[in-house]
Design an enzyme around this catalytic site. Sequence first.
Site, mmCIF file in Angstrom:
data_model
loop_
_atom_site.group_PDB
_atom_site.id
_atom_site.type_symbol
_atom_site.label_atom_id
_atom_site.label_comp_id
_atom_site.label_asym_id
_atom_site.label_seq_id
_atom_site.Cartn_x
_atom_site.Cartn_y
_atom_site.Cartn_z
ATOM 1 N N TYR A 73 63.769 49.105 60.496
ATOM 2 C CA TYR A 73 62.309 48.424 61.213
ATOM 3 C C TYR A 73 61.632 49.773 61.551
ATOM 4 C CZ TYR A 73 58.842 45.799 63.492
ATOM 5 O OH TYR A 73 57.761 45.241 63.794
ATOM 6 N N PHE A 125 30.645 50.015 50.086
ATOM 7 C CA PHE A 125 31.734 49.547 49.315
ATOM 8 C C PHE A 125 31.705 48.078 49.945
ATOM 9 C CE2 PHE A 125 35.765 48.088 48.113
ATOM 10 C CZ PHE A 125 35.688 47.637 46.566
ATOM 11 N N THR A 126 32.133 46.967 49.315
ATOM 12 C CA THR A 126 32.218 45.588 49.688
ATOM 13 C C THR A 126 33.055 45.316 51.155
ATOM 14 O OG1 THR A 126 33.961 45.000 48.146
ATOM 15 C CG2 THR A 126 31.526 44.439 47.510
ATOM 16 N N ASP A 216 36.217 58.275 52.695
ATOM 17 C CA ASP A 216 37.174 57.081 51.704
ATOM 18 C C ASP A 216 37.732 57.729 50.417
ATOM 19 O OD1 ASP A 216 37.992 55.241 50.128
ATOM 20 O OD2 ASP A 216 36.439 53.673 50.576
ATOM 21 N N LYS A 259 44.877 53.045 43.786
ATOM 22 C CA LYS A 259 44.047 53.529 42.867
ATOM 23 C C LYS A 259 44.792 54.706 42.611
ATOM 24 C CE LYS A 259 41.138 50.373 44.479
ATOM 25 N NZ LYS A 259 41.559 49.728 45.738
ATOM 26 N N ARG A 383 29.713 43.462 39.150
ATOM 27 C CA ARG A 383 29.415 44.511 40.497
ATOM 28 C C ARG A 383 27.848 44.477 40.546
ATOM 29 N NH1 ARG A 383 33.638 45.534 43.745
ATOM 30 N NH2 ARG A 383 33.124 43.497 43.735
ATOM 31 N N PHE A 450 32.169 37.079 46.263
ATOM 32 C CA PHE A 450 32.576 37.345 44.806
ATOM 33 C C PHE A 450 33.892 37.084 44.567
ATOM 34 C CE2 PHE A 450 34.659 41.169 46.072
ATOM 35 C CZ PHE A 450 34.143 41.573 47.193
#
Length: 459
Positions: A73, A125-126, A216, A259, A383, A450
């Site tokens: 943990y 970015f969303t 980011d 990614k 997009r 979306f």
Amino acid sequence: MATRTWAEPYKIKMVELIKMTSREDRLKAVKEAGYNTFLLRSEDVYIDLLTDSGVGAMSDRQWAGLMMGDEAYAGSRNFYHLRDTVEEYYSYRYTVPCHQGRGAENILSQLLISAGDYVPGNMYFTTTRLHQELAGATFVDVIIDEAHDPVSMHPFKGNVDFDKLNALLDEVGADKIPYVCIATCVNMAGGQPISLGNLKQLRAWCDKHNIMLVHDMTRVAENAFFIQQREDGYKDKIIREIVYEICDLTDAATMSSKKDAMVNIGGFLAMNDEKFYEKACGLVVVYEGLHTYGGMAGRDMEALAIGITESVQDDHIRARVGQVQYLGRILREAGVPIVNPIGGHAVFLDARRMLPHIPQEQFPAQALAAALYVESGVRSMERGIVSAGRDSKTGENRKPKLELVRLTIPRRVYTQAHMDVTADAVIEVMKHSSEIKGLRFAYEPEMLRFFQAKFEEVE
Ligand code: P71
């Protein structure tokens, strides 16, 4: 090096079978999904180019890493491995693991933003913008104008326009700008890079005004590749060095490791400031988990640490971006309108130019993505106006200049023949594009619409 092709620096050890479907099956599936590719079942998809997120193929070493999970943990060995790898490759001293990118965005936004603040960034970015808004800020786009122009060949469309940034500073004052948020290889602009020259200038601007610079870094390795290829003074630097240099210019980072780092799940918030780290540790336990796992299993942290080292290899990134460029070039040569230059993770189809008969209010990119699926079983992502959502203050639809369909290439997953099939499918759809109908909402969710919206055809 110029003579090297983008041939893959790996061979295939295990395969996943995929199924072909009939046009009839796909028509039924798309109707059931309300013309939203997010609502299709994966089993009904032939070539899945919805996203490059969490769908990469892990290496044998990463899979071996899964077997070395320390699922304690607290204080898992894998956490320390991850933390040290982040510092070694990305420069950031402190790492707070999170379940994925938006988990890090939540903590960052809550800690740094006060109600009434403004957060400038190189295009929205969303999920990033939503977390900024939920924390009480207004996002302000300070990317150069060329980023909104799909035909501009600017080599660094991710660059910041300092006139826009200074205009915001003059209007609201530095006290209302908690940080500048900078994405590498800007997703919504078409996977377009920021230059190191621009980033260095931004560092100086932030120092001058005592404003934090947050990165980011979801696709930082791909950005580094474009710097190596296009920016003066970097052609002899290796990707690993360029990645480090980018990160080292910023104060903190949010990362969706699904990614670049090729894991199925995971991410982190990283920073250099100890006080900020302490506060992030305080909040991560509320939303994600203890600060030594933050929503990730020990084994996943191990696979991530290994994935980071693989993601910055020059051979890897040349093959990865090379495959995307291969698909893009076939489409461009066939006269398909795409965003130029071709991006790092995806080829973006310009739905405005492909479907000029459908007004933006009838969601041309959404309709195009659905039509491509019916034609071929290739799944892509809207997009455009659907992704842009409604203005948080006026409730009106935001109308982005870019109305795109994204063909996103997962890392190390598909072959050149899959790219050829995809290109053929897009070309076929283009031939019949005048038959594609516009759409209207049958169901519109309140936030990040979306993902779950449903549509019907406008007759
Ligand atoms: C992509 C995704 C995943 C996604 C997210 C939202 C809508 C559709 C698809 C995620 C990103 C990203 C950048 C630049 C933060 C996140 C959030 N991209 N920044 O492109 O591209 O990360 O998904 O791990 O929470 O398909 P997360």
